[in-house]
Design an enzyme around this catalytic site. Structure first.
Site, PDB file in Angstrom:
ATOM      1  CD  GLU A 113      -3.052  -0.816   0.131  1.00 22.98           C
ATOM      2  OE1 GLU A 113      -2.681  -0.682  -1.057  1.00 22.98           O
ATOM      3  OE2 GLU A 113      -4.232  -0.795   0.473  1.00 22.98           O
TER       4      GLU A 113
ATOM      5  CB  THR B 221      -5.122   6.856  -3.238  1.00 21.10           C
ATOM      6  OG1 THR B 221      -5.820   5.755  -3.811  1.00 21.10           O
ATOM      7  CG2 THR B 221      -5.216   6.756  -1.729  1.00 21.10           C
TER       8      THR B 221
END
Lengths: 310, 310
Positions: free
Chosen positions: A130, A183
């Site tokens: 991530e 994101t």
């Protein structure tokens, strides 16, 4: 004797889940990534993508690669892996594409290493993926991608604390409008501080949503999903969001919101028939807007990433 | 034919419960207020205190009176009540003294009216008592005082939404150091805004605490009780708080914090033996500080205010 090859399915996930920014998530039965891992005797990772997304294959820049590098730091013997990834989850769709590849990679590697690591350790390794994808080590997609069901990331530090909870029977409808929401950009829209009164309403909903899941109280789940803080800030990124919610609720959805940092929108539903009607309602909004979109309907997956064949 | 007199016990309660400022609460088996209500044929309230606290007896300024006035607004026929109150819970102690009297009054009145109101309606009426006591209509003590067990006030508006949840077997140790902390003053210390990252950690704990209670996960309960926002702001009001927590944890407490807006401090414990040791540890701090204090040890009460005799 351990097998030297495994095939892994790693599920899409919905992070935030309305009110639970950065802490709640759930696993979907579909879509999923498929990873084939082969253990090699020599150190090193070789990553091949059998899809058409042009994702990086340099291990340090690939989410699966970064996760495996974190895992391999805890392995003493000389081990390497060859990984073939087939993305069933479109990158950037907001349903945990990077988390699925990272989770699938470490679950597969762990199986090839005799399952020496706990699921919590796998979450920790997969978070390295991530960090590559979004610049932030977060576990809200990784936790359900590993544990399945409904998860609460209670703390990342000083000790990673993941609470894996059973989910009642629920169907999820997801629309992925093909607009780009990065994101990092979605995070930049977040307020740095929130009024205490609004924070209180939000944590009341987080408590309510957890209670709703654990007591199968569908009405409470629907009421508690509401996000007072993050979704209002990010709504401008997703044209059609308000109308999609309106039509989904009219079609019988319990509630929903932005999946992760978007652009996908999820709605939770009591049953499959409703979920299909809700998906159609969601799709109708983006069809009218002329925005290409995918629809997914499925149950919550009780399991996370898992070996499906050896 | 309904009886015209009831005797009610109304329990002390712990609001906030660590991380759950303004939304979580639980009911204690002891201490409790005792209220005797007699229904009269003529409108009007007559309040008598059989204790020595010099609380107001003007119905509009008395917490039980204000709660009953709110209830009577929903009653068409001419009804009045005579109420005798014996405070078992010291006013200003931070364990829901005002909530107990307000809850006990409406539960007793409801029994004398054939239980025509739901528990949720009783919470709504009793909040009028809290408004008299602290200037704020809040339900975090009232909800457990009515429903018992562990409660989440998910929303006050637009519709009051109280989630009543079962609690696992738990023992509570409470120390009430006799220092004055006014609810209004404790509220004035609160931050008006909180950093998003801290709010996220807090709502992760609220979710974790609800999950811990519903799955009887004692370790999770202990970890999730931590309050990152409100207790740090109010800690200066309670000398000895940090040391009391340290000794309580050393004596085996799962965790705890300020009860409501203080000055009482509560600790949750797995069993009665530990709870007694924890109470002693809490008391030792205030003994050394020369601050008079009361100790309470008891289980969580599964029931709220209730008629014990007619």
């Amino acid at each position: 004797m351990l097998n030297d090859t495994v095939l892994v399915h790693a599920p899409a996930t919905i992070a935030n889940l309305g009110c639970g920014f950065d802490v709640l998530g759930l696993a979907l039965a579909a879509p999923y990534d498929t990873l084939r891992l082969r253990r090699t005797g020599a150190p090193g990772l070789k990553i091949t993508h059998l899809d058409h997304y042009n994702l990086p294959t340099d291990p340090a820049r690939n989410v699966a690669g970064a996760a495996l590098l974190a895992l391999l730091e805890k392995v003493d013997e000389p081990v390497g892996f060859e990984i073939e990834i087939t993305k069933g989850i479109m990158p950037g769709s907001g349903v945990g594409s990077s988390a699925a590849s990272a989770a699938g990679a470490v679950v597969g590697a762990n199986a090839l290493l005799g399952n020496r690591f706990s699921q919590l350790e796998l979450v920790d390794f997969a978070m390295a993926g991530e960090a590559v994808a979004s610049g932030v080590r977060h576990a809200d997609n990784i936790a359900p991608a590993i544990f399945g069901g409904f998860t609460l990331v209670r703390a990342l530090a000083p000790v990673l604390d993941v609470v894996a909870l059973p989910a009642p029977p629920l169907w999820v409808a997801v629309v992925h409008p093909q607009i780009e929401v990065k994101t990092k950009e979605a995070r930049a829209l977040l307020p740095t501080a929130v009024p205490l009164g609004l924070a209180v309403r939000q944590w009341a909903n987080v408590g309510g949503l957890v209670a709703g899941f654990l007591t199968a109280n569908y009405g409470l789940i629907g009421r508690a999903l509401e996000d007072y803080i993050v979704e209002p800030a990010r709504a401008p990124l997703i044209p059609g969001l308000a109308e999609a919610r309106r039509r989904a609720l009219a079609a019988g959805a319990l509630g929903g919101g932005i999946s992760g940092s978007g652009p996908s929108i999820f709605m939770l539903n009591h049953d499959g028939e409703t979920a299909h009607a809700v998906a159609a309602a969601l799709g109708s909004v983006f069809a009218e807007l002329g925005i290409p979109h995918d629809l997914h309907v499925g149950r919550i997956a009780s399991e996370g990433a898992r070996v499906v064949a050896e």
